[in-house]
Motif scaffolding. Structure first.
Motif, short mmCIF file in Angstrom:
data_model
loop_
_atom_site.label_atom_id
_atom_site.label_comp_id
_atom_site.label_asym_id
_atom_site.label_seq_id
_atom_site.Cartn_x
_atom_site.Cartn_y
_atom_site.Cartn_z
N LEU A 160 0.81 -1.23 0.00
CA LEU A 160 0.00 0.00 0.00
C LEU A 160 0.84 1.27 0.00
O LEU A 160 0.38 2.33 -0.40
CB LEU A 160 -0.93 -0.03 1.22
N TYR A 161 2.08 1.17 0.49
CA TYR A 161 2.95 2.35 0.54
C TYR A 161 4.40 1.89 0.67
O TYR A 161 4.66 0.73 0.94
CB TYR A 161 2.57 3.28 1.69
N ASN A 162 5.34 2.81 0.49
CA ASN A 162 6.77 2.51 0.62
C ASN A 162 7.22 1.42 -0.35
O ASN A 162 7.80 0.41 0.05
CB ASN A 162 7.12 2.08 2.05
N ASN A 163 6.95 1.64 -1.60
CA ASN A 163 7.29 0.63 -2.62
C ASN A 163 8.63 0.89 -3.28
O ASN A 163 8.80 0.65 -4.47
CB ASN A 163 6.18 0.60 -3.68
N HIS A 164 9.59 1.42 -2.52
CA HIS A 164 10.88 1.76 -3.12
C HIS A 164 11.96 0.73 -2.78
O HIS A 164 11.96 0.14 -1.71
CB HIS A 164 11.33 3.15 -2.64
N TYR A 165 12.86 0.59 -3.73
CA TYR A 165 14.00 -0.32 -3.60
C TYR A 165 15.23 0.42 -4.08
O TYR A 165 15.17 1.17 -5.05
CB TYR A 165 13.81 -1.57 -4.47
N GLN A 166 16.34 0.19 -3.40
CA GLN A 166 17.60 0.73 -3.93
C GLN A 166 18.53 -0.43 -4.26
O GLN A 166 18.73 -1.33 -3.45
CB GLN A 166 18.27 1.65 -2.91
N PHE A 167 19.10 -0.39 -5.45
CA PHE A 167 20.05 -1.41 -5.89
C PHE A 167 21.45 -0.80 -5.87
O PHE A 167 21.65 0.32 -6.37
CB PHE A 167 19.77 -1.85 -7.34
N VAL A 168 22.42 -1.51 -5.31
CA VAL A 168 23.83 -1.16 -5.48
C VAL A 168 24.56 -2.44 -5.85
O VAL A 168 24.11 -3.54 -5.53
CB VAL A 168 24.46 -0.52 -4.21
N GLN A 169 25.70 -2.33 -6.54
CA GLN A 169 26.32 -3.55 -7.01
C GLN A 169 27.84 -3.46 -7.11
O GLN A 169 28.41 -2.36 -7.20
CB GLN A 169 25.73 -3.98 -8.36
#
Lengths: 278, 326
Positions: B177-186
């Motif tokens: 419902l909320y906070n649908n963020h993802y951070q990718f680092v590699q």
């Protein structure tokens, strides 16, 4: 003038130039040429017990005994595993320069460590404490990102590569951004709340805290780490801690999660069970 | 150098140069596709297909209708703002969230530009293919969560602030419902995915082996490799308590031995095609698959300090203790 009187100093100067050049460590770099701090790192000290030097003692919190202080009742059962080894401390100048008015709170924090230290409750550790807890942390570093992932509590720290301006809100881990001083990575962090501590000895800060950290790679396996603490409400002047960070290698390079939230439920909510345990 | 070898070399160099010129895919300095950045999977499209729809692909007109009148469309989102006015009276339903908290997306999921009625693509009915036993375990765990308030560890993982609600952390990573963020680092050897809720980091070790079986991380143990420009990730060894993943927007039952294969393909500057397959013979009649699009999002991701402010869990338990007394 004999030739040796000219040659000898010349030779010495040359030798020292060669030696210093040979000793200068060339660190790994990102594609863009910045020193690369990627890796799994951990301290090998007891700064998390106490930033200041301390003698060894039987437990984190003691009470008066008939002859010498003894562990408080809640810590007796831990025996040697709850005992605190001596340490020479990591504070430059040895003593944290508290204002007199701020010391009473530190002493109260110490006495109430079992219930008051945010680490006991698996709360986010804040900065700089996250870096010298007895758990590893991972840095992922390249030209577009500088990301810290701590095993303890799954804490993270996403470091902005340019000054983002004042933090829009206070947080446990603060808002960090980085700049370079030569090959030294400097991270400035503000926007903290006032709920984290510096160690298990009750050293604390207000929400005015500003931390300036310096990371310098001194070998493939070491970082010279320092953090300068500014908090005019509590301290008479800025003060600095300094220690090496060690890189974990080989089979130890893996970092497993330590999601302690599940491990503190009995302590935090056990009294609310339908049938509380003995 | 013989003439033939020279020609051969020329063709090779020419081919490499030509393909480099066409390759607009962002890449890391070591050549792997660049997945770094902040991504969102927010969408009004649900995991499973709504009963009244019988096809995967929607027309643009149908998509517009879903965006306005669908389960999480514009009209419905207004209704979620159901907090009662003024102070709550004892026994009154506290309602849900007010609209300021909700960020469920405003648009229908589009995969390769095609509007979709569900995230699930297979089976063709868009539903999770539980066996009888699997469905039974799904309902039994759901029933326990709805009715049991005896002990903290019997409450849902999200309520305990161990992982986010539902399967937001995944895998598979599904919108909530909320906070649908993802951070990718590699790095050349790892891809890390930070899930906004509750700052869980999944570390995908490339070309590596699974952890000893006794180690059961939350979000499972993920091993990956590159197949061409696609990151392929296999995850299993889930924490035994991460079984029912229930959120307002989806409900999925998995076991600690379920296997999830994910495929991440960066298709352009703004999108990652995210495909997954969930396999578990003990609860499903067949593997089930889904597709989503992760879109670039404005950062930074702010701290989601869930456990530090968890008034909900102790109050739920305390409320249950109070109810027992009355």
């Amino acid at each position: 003038m004999a030739p040796s009187r000219i040659l000898a100093p010349l030779c010495m100067a040359l030798c020292s130039l060669i030696a210093s050049h040979a000793l200068a460590y060339e660190p790994p770099r990102t594609a863009g040429g910045k020193v690369n701090f990627s890796g799994v790192w951990q301290v090998l000290n007891t700064a998390n017990d106490s930033l200041e030097a301390q003698p060894g003692r039987a437990a984190q919190v003691l009470r008066d005994g008939p002859a010498v202080p003894v562990p408080v009742r809640d810590l007796v059962a831990l025996g040697a595993t709850g005992a605190i080894p001596p340490s020479i401390g990591v504070v430059e100048g040895d003593v944290i320069p508290y204002r007199t008015s701020a010391l009473a709170q530190r002493e109260q924090n110490r006495a109430n460590w079992i219930t008051a230290d945010p680490e006991v409750r698996c709360y986010l550790p804040g900065i700089p404490r996250a870096n010298y807890m007895p758990h590893p942390f991972k840095i992922v570093h390249n030209d577009d990102s500088l990301f810290f992932n701590y095993a303890y509590a799954g804490a993270v720290r996403n470091v902005a590569l340019t000054d983002p301006g004042p933090a829009p809100l206070d947080s446990w881990m603060g808002q960090s951004w980085t700049r370079w001083e030569g090959d030294t990575l400097v991270i400035e962090t503000t926007g903290f709340n006032d709920r984290t501590w510096f160690d298990r000895s009750g050293n604390y800060h207000s929400d005015k805290l500003k931390v300036i950290e310096r990371f310098t790679r001194t070998s493939d396996h070491t970082i010279d780490y320092s953090a300068t603490i500014e908090d005019a409400d509590l301290f008479t002047r800025p003060w600095t801690i300094r220690m090496p960070l060690y890189r974990r290698v080989g089979r130890d390079e893996i970092m497993l999660q330590f999601n302690c939230v599940e491990y503190v439920e009995e302590m935090m909510y056990g009294h609310l069970r339908k049938e509380p345990l003995d | 150098m013989s003439r033939a070898r020279f020609t051969c070399l020329f063709i090779l160099v020419h081919a490499v140069t030509a393909s480099a010129a066409e390759d607009t895919l962002p890449r890391m300095p070591w050549g792997d596709p660049d997945l770094q950045g902040i991504w969102s999977n927010a969408t009004v499209t649900t995991l499973t297909r709504p009963d009244e729809v019988d096809k995967l692909t929607l027309t643009e007109a149908e998509a517009t209708a879903v965006e306005k009148y669908g389960l999480f469309g514009e009209e419905a989102r207004r209704e979620i703002d159901n907090l009662p006015e003024g102070d709550l009276q004892a026994g009154e339903n506290v309602g849900g969230y007010n609209a300021a908290w909700i960020d469920a997306g405003t648009r229908v999921l589009r995969v390769r530009g095609e509007p979709r009625s569900s995230i699930i693509t297979e089976p063709l009915d868009g539903q999770i293919p539980y066996t009888l036993m699997g469905r039974g375990r799904f309902y039994w765990q759901g029933y326990k969560w709805m009715t049991r308030h005896d002990n903290p560890e019997e409450r849902p993982d999200g309520e305990r602030c161990i992982v986010g609600f539902g399967s937001t952390g995944g895998p598979p990573m599904l919108p909530v419902l909320y906070n649908n963020h993802y951070q990718f680092v590699q790095t050349p050897s790892e891809v890390l995915i930070l899930v906004e809720m509750s700052h869980n980091v999944r570390t995908i070790r490339l070309d590596s082996e699974h952890l000893p079986e006794v180690v059961r991380p939350w979000l499972g143990d993920s091993i990956g490799h590159w197949e061409g420009d696609t990151l392929v990730v296999r995850t299993t060894q889930f924490h035994p308590q991460q079984n029912l993943r229930a959120a307002i927007k989806h409900q999925v039952y998995m076991t600690s031995d379920s296997v999830v294969e994910e495929r991440f393909t960066r298709t352009n500057e703004r999108e990652i095609l995210y495909q997954f397959t969930v396999t578990d013979d003990s609860i499903y009649t067949q593997p089930w698959r889904g597709e989503m699009t992760l879109r670039t999002a404005q950062g930074p991701i702010y701290e989601y300090a869930c456990h530090e402010g968890n008034y909900g869990l102790p109050n739920i338990l305390a409320g249950a203790r109070q109810a027992e007394k009355e």
